[in-house]
Write a protein that holds these residues in place. Structure first.
Motif, PDB file in Angstrom:
ATOM      1  N   THR A 107      24.683  56.149  11.696  1.00 55.70           N
ATOM      2  CA  THR A 107      25.885  54.415  12.484  1.00 55.70           C
ATOM      3  C   THR A 107      24.833  53.360  11.919  1.00 55.70           C
ATOM      4  O   THR A 107      25.780  52.277  12.231  1.00 55.70           O
ATOM      5  CB  THR A 107      26.427  54.916  12.984  1.00 55.70           C
ATOM      6  OG1 THR A 107      25.000  54.602  14.763  1.00 55.70           O
ATOM      7  CG2 THR A 107      26.688  56.298  13.331  1.00 55.70           C
TER       8      THR A 107
ATOM      9  N   ASP B 213      25.430  52.049   8.408  1.00 58.23           N
ATOM     10  CA  ASP B 213      26.727  52.308   7.442  1.00 58.23           C
ATOM     11  C   ASP B 213      27.217  51.476   8.555  1.00 58.23           C
ATOM     12  O   ASP B 213      27.932  51.852   9.244  1.00 58.23           O
ATOM     13  CB  ASP B 213      26.960  53.593   7.192  1.00 58.23           C
ATOM     14  CG  ASP B 213      28.582  53.413   6.479  1.00 58.23           C
ATOM     15  OD1 ASP B 213      28.462  52.673   6.483  1.00 58.23           O
ATOM     16  OD2 ASP B 213      29.043  54.455   6.087  1.00 58.23           O
ATOM     17  N   SER B 214      28.052  49.926   7.821  1.00 56.90           N
ATOM     18  CA  SER B 214      28.295  49.468   8.438  1.00 56.90           C
ATOM     19  C   SER B 214      30.008  49.759   9.022  1.00 56.90           C
ATOM     20  O   SER B 214      31.052  49.778  10.066  1.00 56.90           O
ATOM     21  CB  SER B 214      28.695  47.594   8.606  1.00 56.90           C
ATOM     22  OG  SER B 214      29.148  48.320   7.451  1.00 56.90           O
ATOM     23  N   ASP B 215      30.512  50.362   8.297  1.00 61.44           N
ATOM     24  CA  ASP B 215      31.329  51.467   7.349  1.00 61.44           C
ATOM     25  C   ASP B 215      32.041  52.638   8.961  1.00 61.44           C
ATOM     26  O   ASP B 215      33.109  52.466   9.140  1.00 61.44           O
ATOM     27  CB  ASP B 215      31.895  51.908   6.458  1.00 61.44           C
ATOM     28  CG  ASP B 215      32.093  50.788   5.717  1.00 61.44           C
ATOM     29  OD1 ASP B 215      32.252  49.413   5.964  1.00 61.44           O
ATOM     30  OD2 ASP B 215      32.302  50.923   4.352  1.00 61.44           O
ATOM     31  N   LYS B 216      31.107  52.438  10.158  1.00 58.13           N
ATOM     32  CA  LYS B 216      31.583  53.883  10.844  1.00 58.13           C
ATOM     33  C   LYS B 216      31.139  53.237  12.136  1.00 58.13           C
ATOM     34  O   LYS B 216      30.698  51.888  12.429  1.00 58.13           O
ATOM     35  CB  LYS B 216      29.858  54.545  10.798  1.00 58.13           C
ATOM     36  CG  LYS B 216      29.955  55.917   9.599  1.00 58.13           C
ATOM     37  CD  LYS B 216      28.243  56.474   9.862  1.00 58.13           C
ATOM     38  CE  LYS B 216      28.229  57.513   8.585  1.00 58.13           C
ATOM     39  NZ  LYS B 216      29.611  58.873   8.979  1.00 58.13           N
TER      40      LYS B 216
END
Length: 630
Positions: free
Chosen positions: A346, A349-352
């Motif tokens: 997490t 990955d900034s999208d998580k």
């Protein structure tokens, strides 16, 4: 004859449903119970009789048909409640005070019939907005019967012996949560909310209720029964206008059937004092139908099903993994390895969503032990998120505080027993991790329902010892569980490995500092009925290895003779307390005792351990079965 006729109708309807296209919604009228009482066959039914009689469970939802009433009264925005007669102050509280705009399905489909005065049986999953779905019509009903309650200046009119509405919830945490939501909703009104749950000081609640009065009482069944059955409390509801049963299936699961039926004896008969009943349940098994028959008006109710036939249930949509661990002593380090791995994902990955996990354990003491270990780990691990715990040994205030803090945290870990497995609304939970096998399949499903809510990301992990795998196969059929094999600590022989990973060292360093009483209570509680369907001798060997190789005890904690006799006197490896026993102190490095009670390790015990290791092919006290494939 009646039963045969109904079964034939149900079978015929199922055939018809097989060729009927699924539609947007399904709402059944009050003809259900009337139909159930009639033995005369019906030539044609406008809706599926089988679904009306069985109400269908969440896992076998019937194809949905349109409502008899059409969609003319169906509202989808809270702003539109005005045209259904909801008071201006209540609408403003929803839209301006709380910022709600669009309704969820359960809100849109149940608020309208409830406002029309009908009883409602609604099948809806947790986390779908049920709380507002029943609070809005109940509070509006109170205001309609006493218009002065629309103004906050109506104080002083509430009485503790004239409660007008009751909401029943299965757990203290969920009841507290509903009470908070109700108070927010009623800020612009004169409606007085009180909460009555077990685990809190009863006298303090009574004093508060007698002074402030109560229009709407949110309670757990046990505490409500206690209050109503004791005339000295001054709690009564002779003019009850509304009753809500939230999470009805869960209330029955945890053993509140007797209390629910008895509560009816203390409420006015609906023939004498008409009341509205709203029943919400994630599943509708037979016992929920039986309770519905006792509480619901058969001539004026609607069944609302918000689980679509083509909707994939949470327990099928959320990715699920089982992590077979070599032994019980592998579970804590495997959990830490998993947490660190998922936390890094997490962060990278900034999208998580930020890592936010609930870790379920089988007993209160094991929750205390694991939470204490991870709090100690946080002292030296700057990436470890905040740690919270919820269990029965905490006061209600402490449990509420932990729940609120975890709810508001962006990244955190909540260690919990099953008090939060159902109904609690924790937003943005990315991971549900279960340590040891849950008691049954339903509990497993309820637990993983804490993640993947509202279409968001979520994953579920089950950490079990190898000895639990056969029970897991038997207990969790038909679930999309995949085996996870990429965690190093799961297969590590902690006892014999010369060079263990740093994760195991970190766990040991934190675990040996835990108070001895916590370790002892954890050991005893897991020896109880927590580890089911596993050979008792294997459980003892596993726990003895865990307290030795993780918690640093040379000998297992001593148990009472009564406990050992009940568990099984033929079981090897259990240690009993005698008058000469000196329990170990809590200091680091001096955690062991001895069977003889002299504080030194017995050479005879070491010899027996070596013999057992040689006989069984390892140092663990029994033979290791080949690693199973789940």
């Amino acid at each position: 004859m009646m039963k045969t006729s109904l079964l034939r109708q149900a079978a015929a309807t199922r055939v018809a449903l097989a060729v009927r296209p699924a539609q947007a919604s399904f709402r059944a009228s009050s003809a259900v119970l009337a139909l159930a009482r009639s033995s005369r066959p019906s030539p044609a039914l406008p809706r599926p009789a089988s679904s009306l009689l069985r109400f269908y469970s969440a896992e076998s939802a019937a194809p949905q048909t349109s409502s008899d009433n059409g969609s003319s009264n169906l509202v989808t925005r809270f702003e539109d409640l005005r045209r259904l007669g909801v008071h201006e102050h209540l609408v403003n509280s929803l839209t301006k005070g709380l910022g709600y705009e669009t309704m969820t399905d359960v809100q849109s489909m149940t608020i309208s019939p409830a406002l029309a005065g009908k009883d409602v049986v609604a099948q809806a999953k947790t986390g779908t907005g049920k709380t507002l779905a029943f609070l809005v019509p109940v509070i509006q009903r109170l205001i309609a019967s006493q218009p002065e309650l629309a103004s906050p200046r109506a104080g002083g009119r509430a009485r503790s012996d004239d409660i007008r509405a009751i909401v029943l919830s299965p757990t203290r945490e969920l009841a507290e949560q509903i009470g908070v939501e109700a108070k927010k909703l009623c800020r612009g009104t004169g409606v007085v909310i009180q909460t009555a749950v077990g685990g809190t000081q009863k006298n303090a609640m009574l004093r508060k209720t007698r002074i402030e009065g109560c229009h709407l009482l949110v309670a757990t069944p046990g505490r409500l029964h206690d209050l109503l059955s004791d005339r000295s409390t001054g709690i009564d509801a002779p003019n009850l206008a509304a009753l809500v049963l939230d999470e009805a299936d869960r209330m029955l699961d945890v053993g509140f059937k007797a209390e629910l039926e008895s509560i009816l004896d203390y409420l006015p008969h609906p023939v004498d004092v008409p009341r509205q009943t709203l029943l919400y349940s994630a599943t509708i098994p037979k016992n929920v139908v039986n309770i519905a028959r006792k509480f619901i008006n058969p001539t004026n109710f609607e069944f609302v099903q918000t689980v679509r036939a083509d909707e994939v249930p949470t327990h099928e949509r959320v990715p699920q993994f089982i992590v077979p661990c070599r032994g019980f002593e592998n579970l804590p380090p495997t959990l830490l390895e998993l947490v660190r791995r998922e936390l890094r994902k997490t962060l990278d990955d900034s999208d998580k969503l930020p890592f936010k996990a609930i870790v379920f354990l089988p007993t209160t003491s094991s929750v205390q032990a694991y939470a204490t270990i991870f709090r100690r780990l946080k002292f030296h691990d700057r990436l470890m998120p905040r740690i919270f715990d919820i269990h029965s040994k905490l006061s209600q205030a402490a449990r509420t505080r932990s729940a609120d803090n975890f709810r508001q945290a962006k990244s955190a870990i909540l260690f919990s027993s099953d008090v939060s497995a159902r109904g609690m609304d924790f937003p943005n939970v990315t991971h549900v991790i279960q340590v040891h096998l849950p008691q049954d399949r339903d509990l497993y499903i309820h637990r993983i329902g804490r993640t993947g809510r509202a279409g968001k990301q979520g994953e579920a992990y089950l950490l079990t010892a190898d000895v639990e795998i056969p029970a897991a196969r038997s207990r969790l059929p038909g679930l999309p569980i995949k085996r996870c094999t990429d965690l190093e600590c799961a297969s590590m022989d902690v006892a014999r490995a010369a060079d263990v990973p740093q994760v195991i060292e970190d766990i040991k360093n934190a675990a040996v500092k835990i108070p001895y009483e916590v370790v002892k209570d954890t050991y005893a509680s897991l020896l109880g009925n927590a580890i089911k369907d596993v050979d008792k001798q294997d459980v003892v060997y596993e726990l003895n290895n865990m307290v030795k190789y993780i918690f640093g005890l040379d000998q297992p904690p001593a148990l009472s003779t009564k406990f050992v006799n009940h568990f099984g006197r033929h079981i090897k490896g259990l240690r009993t307390v005698t008058a000469r026993d000196i329990e170990p102190r809590r200091e680091y490095g001096n955690r062991g005792g001895s069977y003889s009670g002299h504080g030194a390790r017995s050479e005879g015990f070491e010899k027996l351990e070596r013999l057992a290791a040689n006989e069984n092919g390892g140092s663990r006290g029994r033979a290791r079965a080949p690693r199973p494939a789940f």
